[in-house]
Motif scaffolding. Structure first.
Motif, PDB file in Angstrom:
ATOM      1  N   ARG A 151       0.856  -1.192   0.000  1.00 27.03           N
ATOM      2  CA  ARG A 151       0.000   0.000   0.000  1.00 27.03           C
ATOM      3  C   ARG A 151       0.890   1.240   0.000  1.00 27.03           C
ATOM      4  O   ARG A 151       1.835   1.325   0.785  1.00 27.03           O
ATOM      5  CB  ARG A 151      -0.890   0.030   1.261  1.00 27.03           C
ATOM      6  N   VAL A 152       0.573   2.185  -0.877  1.00 25.59           N
ATOM      7  CA  VAL A 152       1.372   3.413  -0.944  1.00 25.59           C
ATOM      8  C   VAL A 152       0.441   4.618  -0.939  1.00 25.59           C
ATOM      9  O   VAL A 152      -0.448   4.739  -1.788  1.00 25.59           O
ATOM     10  CB  VAL A 152       2.266   3.439  -2.202  1.00 25.59           C
ATOM     11  N   ALA A 153       0.645   5.500   0.032  1.00 25.61           N
ATOM     12  CA  ALA A 153      -0.091   6.757   0.081  1.00 25.61           C
ATOM     13  C   ALA A 153       0.673   7.801  -0.727  1.00 25.61           C
ATOM     14  O   ALA A 153       1.903   7.861  -0.672  1.00 25.61           O
ATOM     15  CB  ALA A 153      -0.248   7.222   1.523  1.00 25.61           C
ATOM     16  N   VAL A 154      -0.052   8.604  -1.488  1.00 28.23           N
ATOM     17  CA  VAL A 154       0.563   9.626  -2.332  1.00 28.23           C
ATOM     18  C   VAL A 154       0.085  10.997  -1.869  1.00 28.23           C
ATOM     19  O   VAL A 154      -1.076  11.357  -2.052  1.00 28.23           O
ATOM     20  CB  VAL A 154       0.212   9.422  -3.819  1.00 28.23           C
ATOM     21  N   ILE A 155       0.982  11.739  -1.230  1.00 31.13           N
ATOM     22  CA  ILE A 155       0.643  13.094  -0.783  1.00 31.13           C
ATOM     23  C   ILE A 155       0.700  14.033  -1.974  1.00 31.13           C
ATOM     24  O   ILE A 155       1.691  14.080  -2.701  1.00 31.13           O
ATOM     25  CB  ILE A 155       1.611  13.575   0.312  1.00 31.13           C
ATOM     26  N   ARG A 156      -0.376  14.776  -2.201  1.00 33.08           N
ATOM     27  CA  ARG A 156      -0.439  15.701  -3.329  1.00 33.08           C
ATOM     28  C   ARG A 156      -1.220  16.941  -2.937  1.00 33.08           C
ATOM     29  O   ARG A 156      -2.024  16.914  -1.996  1.00 33.08           O
ATOM     30  CB  ARG A 156      -1.116  15.036  -4.531  1.00 33.08           C
ATOM     31  N   ASP A 157      -0.967  18.016  -3.656  1.00 34.13           N
ATOM     32  CA  ASP A 157      -1.712  19.255  -3.470  1.00 34.13           C
ATOM     33  C   ASP A 157      -2.763  19.332  -4.581  1.00 34.13           C
ATOM     34  O   ASP A 157      -2.422  19.607  -5.731  1.00 34.13           O
ATOM     35  CB  ASP A 157      -0.765  20.452  -3.545  1.00 34.13           C
ATOM     36  N   PRO A 158      -4.049  19.094  -4.275  1.00 31.95           N
ATOM     37  CA  PRO A 158      -5.071  19.077  -5.325  1.00 31.95           C
ATOM     38  C   PRO A 158      -5.411  20.448  -5.888  1.00 31.95           C
ATOM     39  O   PRO A 158      -6.118  20.550  -6.886  1.00 31.95           O
ATOM     40  CB  PRO A 158      -6.284  18.463  -4.609  1.00 31.95           C
ATOM     41  N   SER A 159      -4.897  21.517  -5.248  1.00 33.24           N
ATOM     42  CA  SER A 159      -5.223  22.863  -5.710  1.00 33.24           C
ATOM     43  C   SER A 159      -4.383  23.294  -6.914  1.00 33.24           C
ATOM     44  O   SER A 159      -4.657  24.324  -7.523  1.00 33.24           O
ATOM     45  CB  SER A 159      -5.033  23.870  -4.572  1.00 33.24           C
ATOM     46  N   ILE A 160      -3.344  22.503  -7.259  1.00 35.94           N
ATOM     47  CA  ILE A 160      -2.535  22.819  -8.438  1.00 35.94           C
ATOM     48  C   ILE A 160      -2.667  21.673  -9.440  1.00 35.94           C
ATOM     49  O   ILE A 160      -2.876  20.522  -9.050  1.00 35.94           O
ATOM     50  CB  ILE A 160      -1.051  23.050  -8.079  1.00 35.94           C
TER      51      ILE A 160
END
Length: 313
Positions: A151-160
């Motif tokens: 399992r891999v969590a992907v941290i991302r900024d959805p505002s860009i």
């Protein structure tokens, strides 16, 4: 001879250069990037206080960035250095005439900053940060260093726009690695802490931190959470690994600022941003922190160590 001598003693014209970064002004990474930019300018003959005046701003939240963008444009600078997608957007909303040189922008065409990479066409040009397709390399690295990860969590900024795009590139290769992905869209420190903590309650997990100014601003928190929850993590830039992260792969974060000084110099000497092509990164680096690997109980494969540009012990 008298009039000639008098004209020769006229002071050199001072050119005003705006600089705005999507990190706090006192952030050590901001200071390193700004110093590299100033060094690049100086090598080209531009010295602050003699023939150049630097107007610097740094902020992490959208409201301050918009305010600072308007402030800089109101000063009527000769050119502006813009760092980050979150900065370039508000700047181009504030002016379509002041020349802008951007760095750390993932997709300048998709974001509408330029018409094309080879012929930008407007008042902005600069240096892209990477191709989205390389995001899949982060998943490959985490599987190489932790083969058992499921399992891999992907941290991302959805505002860009880069946030979803990087996740899509990782998602495209996930089936070949037999990994289940969990996108973690975050907007502030509390969301980062809550979402990472919730994900970490499961087993066989790992973490990928995609490129964004938000993640870089909260890098100390993210690396602390990864260590606390025993999550092997791959990051997009060296500063995370220098601060205790496990591994990073991505473009050299300092080099574009030196290169940007060259475009600033050319614009100050009369060239137009519309005619200067957007350039891609030329230097990528793989950095591994062996101390962190040991704390996580991981053995870094010798083949991976041999590929590393820097090993922190």
């Amino acid at each position: 001879m008298w009039p000639l001598a008098t004209r020769a003693q006229q002071p050199e014209r001072v050119r005003r250069i705006g600089v705005i970064m999507s990190l706090a002004a006192d952030d050590r990474e901001t200071q390193a990037r700004h110093a590299a930019f100033l060094q690049g300018l100086q090598q080209l003959g531009w010295t602050e206080g003699r023939n150049a005046r630097i107007e610097f701003r740094g902020a992490t939240d959208a409201d301050h960035i918009r305010r600072y963008a308007a402030e800089l444009v109101a000063l009527a600078p000769d050119v502006i250095l813009s760092s980050g997608t979150a900065v370039a957007g508000p700047l181009l909303q504030a002016t379509r005439t002041v020349p802008i040189v951007f760095v750390q922008v993932a997709d300048p065409v998709g974001a509408g900053f330029v018409e094309s990479l080879s012929r930008p066409g407007g008042n902005a040009t600069g240096f892209s940060v990477f191709e989205y397709s390389m995001s899949g390399k982060w998943l490959e690295l985490i599987k190489e260093i932790v083969p058992g990860v499921k399992r891999v969590a992907v941290i991302r900024d959805p505002s860009i726009s880069a946030g979803p795009a990087q996740f899509a590139a990782i998602q495209a290769v996930a089936p070949s690695f037999g990994v289940e992905l969990s996108p973690l869209g975050v907007g502030d420190a509390s969301e980062i802490e809550n979402t990472v903590g919730s994900f970490a309650r499961g087993s066989n997990g790992g973490l990928i931190v995609t490129a964004s100014a938000l993640a870089l601003a909260h890098r100390d928190l993210i690396t602390t959470l990864a260590a606390r929850h025993k999550l092997p993590a791959v990051y997009f830039q060296r500063p995370f690994v220098a601060g205790g992260g496990l591994i990073s792969y991505g473009p050299d974060p300092i080099d574009p600022y030196r290169r940007a000084a060259g475009y600033i110099d050319r614009i100050l000497k009369g060239e137009k941003p519309a005619d200067l092509p957007v350039q891609a990164p030329t230097k990528y680096e793989l950095v591994i922190n062996l101390k962190t690997a040991k704390a996580l109980g991981l053995e870094v494969p010798p083949t991976l160590l041999a590929l590393a540009d820097e090993v922190i012990e």
